[in-house]
Design an enzyme around this catalytic site. Structure first.
Site, PDB file in Angstrom:
ATOM      1  N   TYR A   1       3.577   2.573  12.694  1.00 12.14           N
ATOM      2  CA  TYR A   1       4.046   2.569  11.308  1.00 12.14           C
ATOM      3  C   TYR A   1       5.566   2.501  11.235  1.00 12.14           C
ATOM      4  O   TYR A   1       6.252   3.313  11.842  1.00 12.14           O
ATOM      5  CB  TYR A   1       3.558   3.822  10.570  1.00 12.14           C
ATOM      6  CG  TYR A   1       2.066   3.902  10.372  1.00 12.14           C
ATOM      7  CD1 TYR A   1       1.251   2.776  10.479  1.00 12.14           C
ATOM      8  CD2 TYR A   1       1.460   5.110  10.087  1.00 12.14           C
ATOM      9  CE1 TYR A   1      -0.126   2.882  10.288  1.00 12.14           C
ATOM     10  CE2 TYR A   1       0.089   5.208   9.895  1.00 12.14           C
ATOM     11  CZ  TYR A   1      -0.695   4.091  10.008  1.00 12.14           C
ATOM     12  OH  TYR A   1      -2.059   4.190   9.817  1.00 12.14           O
TER      13      TYR A   1
ATOM     14  N   MET B   1       2.304   6.569   6.330  1.00 10.70           N
ATOM     15  CA  MET B   1       2.535   5.216   6.820  1.00 10.70           C
ATOM     16  C   MET B   1       3.948   4.706   6.531  1.00 10.70           C
ATOM     17  O   MET B   1       4.586   4.096   7.391  1.00 10.70           O
ATOM     18  CB  MET B   1       1.510   4.263   6.209  1.00 10.70           C
ATOM     19  CG  MET B   1       1.682   2.825   6.639  1.00 10.70           C
ATOM     20  SD  MET B   1       0.489   1.716   5.842  1.00 10.70           S
ATOM     21  CE  MET B   1      -1.033   2.210   6.631  1.00 10.70           C
TER      22      MET B   1
ATOM     23  N   ARG C   1       9.588   2.414   3.574  1.00 13.13           N
ATOM     24  CA  ARG C   1       9.687   2.324   2.113  1.00 13.13           C
ATOM     25  C   ARG C   1      10.248   3.610   1.501  1.00 13.13           C
ATOM     26  O   ARG C   1      10.923   3.571   0.475  1.00 13.13           O
ATOM     27  CB  ARG C   1       8.307   2.032   1.513  1.00 13.13           C
ATOM     28  CG  ARG C   1       7.759   0.670   1.836  1.00 13.13           C
ATOM     29  CD  ARG C   1       6.438   0.422   1.119  1.00 13.13           C
ATOM     30  NE  ARG C   1       5.824  -0.828   1.533  1.00 13.13           N
ATOM     31  CZ  ARG C   1       4.644  -1.256   1.108  1.00 13.13           C
ATOM     32  NH1 ARG C   1       3.956  -0.529   0.224  1.00 13.13           N
ATOM     33  NH2 ARG C   1       4.150  -2.400   1.540  1.00 13.13           N
TER      34      ARG C   1
END
Length: 314
Positions: free
Chosen positions: A53, A21, A26
């Site tokens: 995503y 994801m 991140r």
């Protein structure tokens, strides 16, 4: 890592599925590659992403995960060793929330391009679109399968009765059928009357359906973003109450008996359940991923499974 058969296919997938994801958001490319390599080195082959995503991350718009996976597949030249899943249905950018045939086919082509592959191994309906006839959705998957763009299909956030409707349509039309369902599921049980909309949680009907139809069940949000082991994370109001209090006492007792973390007990409990549940695991560090993979070495006793299952009234 042990492999199990997916649904009614002949495909064998790893009992842990790596969620991608936040790859490309991140986690940057280097961090994502390291986690992917670690997962594969441990014997994993099942990798999960989606077209959306991760649009909700600040500074991103969706479509970031798939290109990272595509770059990794190209760099490692290991496409044949990976069972690759992605999804369609939720809205992002200028794409509406829908499972209309035209949208499915357009998004499939975009995912293929971003992933840099010719075929998606497992293509999920990420939602249950009640505004589009199931026949339209399933026929679109049939065309993609016939064109060699999709091998198998799965469902997500879908109730058992809708899965049965889809199964009947696929069977009567000779179209590909859903081989698995991916649903929100963890050790704690949500309070009656609460919802995670648009996410759908596992319930007893779905467990019974998967058990009897031999449909593979996968769990997302299995570890609730670290809430079981990290004091700064909360479970949320939907999980708070006496039932969760009792289950947490049992969970921590079994973890202490086994000498492992509560997270590892949860993953082991899922895999040993009836029907078995394949957890989606995610990690932001190699240490977190190693902890998740080590759960495969945990063997819960029949007595521990019974205590975990029966902790608190249903």
């Amino acid at each position: 890592m042990k492999k199990v058969v997916l649904g009614h296919t002949a495909e064998r997938v790893s009992t842990l599925c790596l969620g991608a994801m936040y790859f490309g958001t991140r986690q940057n490319q280097a961090e994502s590659f390291a986690l992917l390599d670690q997962f594969m080195d441990a014997g994993g082959n099942f990798i999960d992403t989606a077209n959306i995503y991760a649009w909700w991350e600040p500074g991103f718009q969706g479509g970031e995960s798939e290109p990272v996976l595509g770059s990794w597949l190209k760099a490692r030249r290991n496409r044949q060793q990976v069972f690759l899943a992605t999804k369609v249905g939720f809205g992002y950018q200028d794409v509406p929330k829908s499972l209309q045939a035209s949208l499915i086919e357009q998004e499939c082509n975009k995912s293929l391009q971003r992933l840099g592959v010719e075929t998606i191994d497992l293509y999920y309906s990420h939602i249950d679109d009640r505004d589009t006839p199931l026949e339209e959705t399933l026929e679109a998957y049939y065309r993609l399968h016939k064109a060699g763009k999709v091998r198998y299909i799965g469902a997500s956030n879908t109730l058992a009765w809708r899965l049965e409707e889809a199964r009947w349509i696929s069977q009567t039309q000779g179209w590909p059928a859903y081989q698995c369902v991916q649903q929100r599921h963890t050790y704690l049980r949500k309070k009656p009357g609460t919802t995670f909309d648009p996410q759908v949680a596992v319930n007893e009907d779905l467990l019974d359906y998967c058990r009897n139809r031999k449909i593979t069940l996968l769990a997302y949000s299995a570890l609730l973003s670290g809430a079981y082991t990290r004091a700064e994370r909360t479970f949320g109001d939907s999980y708070l109450g006496p039932d969760s209090d009792r289950r947490l006492v049992t969970l921590h007792a079994v973890a202490a008996e086994q000498g492992v973390s509560p997270n590892q007990v949860i993953l082991a409990w899922m895999l040993a359940s009836d029907p078995p549940v394949l957890p989606l695991i995610a990690a932001s560090t190699r240490e977190q991923l190693a902890e998740n993979i080590a759960a495969l070495q945990v063997t819960l006793t029949a007595e521990q499974m019974a205590r975990l299952d029966s902790a608190g009234p249903a």
